[in-house]
Design a protein around this motif. Structure first.
Motif, short mmCIF file in Angstrom:
data_model
loop_
_atom_site.label_atom_id
_atom_site.label_comp_id
_atom_site.label_asym_id
_atom_site.label_seq_id
_atom_site.Cartn_x
_atom_site.Cartn_y
_atom_site.Cartn_z
N ASP A 11 17.08 7.29 -40.88
CA ASP A 11 16.34 6.45 -39.95
C ASP A 11 16.87 6.59 -38.52
N GLY A 12 18.17 6.77 -38.39
CA GLY A 12 18.78 7.04 -37.10
C GLY A 12 19.04 5.85 -36.20
N VAL A 34 25.89 3.17 -33.93
CA VAL A 34 25.36 4.31 -33.17
C VAL A 34 23.85 4.47 -33.38
N ASP A 35 23.14 4.69 -32.28
CA ASP A 35 21.76 5.16 -32.33
C ASP A 35 21.77 6.67 -32.23
N LEU A 36 21.13 7.35 -33.18
CA LEU A 36 21.08 8.80 -33.17
C LEU A 36 19.87 9.30 -32.39
N PRO A 37 19.86 10.57 -31.96
CA PRO A 37 18.75 11.08 -31.15
C PRO A 37 17.42 10.98 -31.88
N SER A 38 16.38 10.66 -31.13
CA SER A 38 15.03 10.62 -31.69
C SER A 38 14.27 11.91 -31.43
N ASP A 39 14.85 12.80 -30.66
CA ASP A 39 14.23 14.10 -30.36
C ASP A 39 14.16 14.94 -31.63
N ASN A 40 12.98 15.40 -31.98
CA ASN A 40 12.79 16.14 -33.22
C ASN A 40 13.51 17.49 -33.23
N THR A 41 13.92 17.95 -32.05
CA THR A 41 14.62 19.25 -31.97
C THR A 41 16.14 19.07 -31.94
N ALA A 42 16.61 17.83 -31.96
CA ALA A 42 18.05 17.58 -31.89
C ALA A 42 18.73 18.03 -33.18
N GLY A 43 19.68 18.92 -33.05
CA GLY A 43 20.40 19.44 -34.21
C GLY A 43 21.74 18.75 -34.41
N LEU A 44 22.57 19.39 -35.20
CA LEU A 44 23.87 18.79 -35.51
C LEU A 44 24.69 18.54 -34.25
N ASP A 49 27.21 14.83 -30.46
CA ASP A 49 27.35 14.38 -29.07
C ASP A 49 27.00 12.89 -28.94
N ALA A 50 25.95 12.46 -29.66
CA ALA A 50 25.53 11.06 -29.58
C ALA A 50 26.63 10.13 -30.11
N VAL A 51 27.28 10.54 -31.20
CA VAL A 51 28.37 9.72 -31.76
C VAL A 51 29.55 9.69 -30.80
N ILE A 52 29.92 10.85 -30.28
CA ILE A 52 31.04 10.93 -29.34
C ILE A 52 30.74 10.09 -28.10
N GLY A 53 29.50 10.16 -27.63
CA GLY A 53 29.13 9.37 -26.47
C GLY A 53 29.21 7.88 -26.74
N ALA A 54 28.82 7.46 -27.94
CA ALA A 54 28.88 6.05 -28.30
C ALA A 54 30.33 5.56 -28.41
N ALA A 153 7.96 3.71 -36.15
CA ALA A 153 8.38 4.73 -37.12
C ALA A 153 9.45 5.63 -36.51
N SER A 154 10.47 5.92 -37.30
CA SER A 154 11.53 6.82 -36.86
C SER A 154 11.90 7.71 -38.04
N GLY A 155 12.71 8.67 -37.79
CA GLY A 155 13.09 9.55 -38.89
C GLY A 155 13.99 10.66 -38.40
N PRO A 156 14.53 11.43 -39.30
CA PRO A 156 15.47 12.48 -38.91
C PRO A 156 14.77 13.62 -38.20
N ALA A 157 15.49 14.25 -37.29
CA ALA A 157 14.99 15.44 -36.61
C ALA A 157 14.86 16.59 -37.60
N GLU A 158 13.78 17.34 -37.49
CA GLU A 158 13.59 18.49 -38.38
C GLU A 158 14.72 19.49 -38.25
N ALA A 159 15.26 19.61 -37.04
CA ALA A 159 16.32 20.59 -36.81
C ALA A 159 17.54 20.33 -37.67
#
Length: 232
Positions: A11-12, A34-44, A49-54, A153-159
């Motif tokens: 869910d992110g 932590v809020d994870l990226p919602s960008d569908n192209t965001a990879g590992l 980076d999002a966790v480190i930033g948080a 609606a949210s969900g994991p990035a396909e990447a």
């Protein structure tokens, strides 16, 4: 006092942890959800980076503990490569193997077969398709379920599902695995097998609840997170 960094699953959203956060703070701990990226192209890399930033300036604080739900099992070990971590706690996790993508993980581990077997044990239709309420929210209070369902609606990035997990070995960080006994998505017996294969020597500590255990059993989860050592 520990600093707990809570990483959500597919869910992110940091909201996933909203029932656990106050319980950890009441015990005197610092908490970062932590809020994870919602960008569908965001990879590992972007998720790390999002966790480190948080974490921010808490990176140098003693007692930094990562708590990773489900899909975050692919992310949290990579965070350990970027910042000092005292402990890694996996909750109902996907446990990656070197070079494996999150998309490959499902067939490689035999998750679907394990879930069908568990459904049969419980007297549910083992051939029923995935149902969000039946499989995820079956033990979550109705008001919490309603709040979750009313959100955008949210969900994991396909990447995330196409990138090979880059580590060759599990990070040299004390690791615990907490698994909910009533998880219909990742059954307890399945997780014990996968943990034995991929996290040699790490015991599985079980607790009541389903896959969304932070929403259904926050008290029990907070209690177990705060234990300093794994149960025998």
């Amino acid at each position: 006092m520990a600093t707990y960094v809570l990483i959500p699953g597919a869910d992110g959203r940091a909201w996933y942890w909203h029932r656990v956060v106050p319980m950890l703070r009441e015990r005197g701990h610092a908490v970062i959800a932590v809020d994870l990226p919602s960008d569908n192209t965001a990879g590992l890399a972007e998720h790390v980076d999002a966790v480190i930033g948080a974490i921010g300036d808490k990176a140098s604080a003693p007692g930094l503990v990562l708590v990773a739900q489900s899909l975050a099992g692919f992310i949290a070990p990579l965070v350990c490569e970027r910042t000092p971590v005292e402990q890694l706690i996996l909750v109902n996790p996907m446990i990656p193997a070197p070079g494996e993508t999150a998309g490959e993980w499902w067939d490689n581990t035999g998750r679907a077969e394990a879930a069908r077997a568990f459904a049969a044990e419980e007297g549910r239709d083992p051939n029923a398709g995935f149902d969000l309420v039946v499989d995820f929210f079956h033990d979550v209070p109705q008001d919490v379920t309603d709040e979750a369902m009313s959100a955008e609606a949210s969900g994991p990035a396909e990447a995330l599902f196409t990138e090979p997990w880059p580590l060759q070995t599990w990070p040299d960080v004390p690791t615990r695995l907490l698994q909910a006994r009533d998880d219909r998505f990742f059954p307890l017996s399945f997780q014990r097998r996968v943990a034995a294969e991929r996290l040699d020597g790490v015991p599985v500590e079980d607790l009541p609840g389903g896959h969304l255990v932070a929403l259904s059993h926050p008290v029990e989860l907070a209690d177990l997170i705060c234990r300093t050592e794994a149960s025998p």
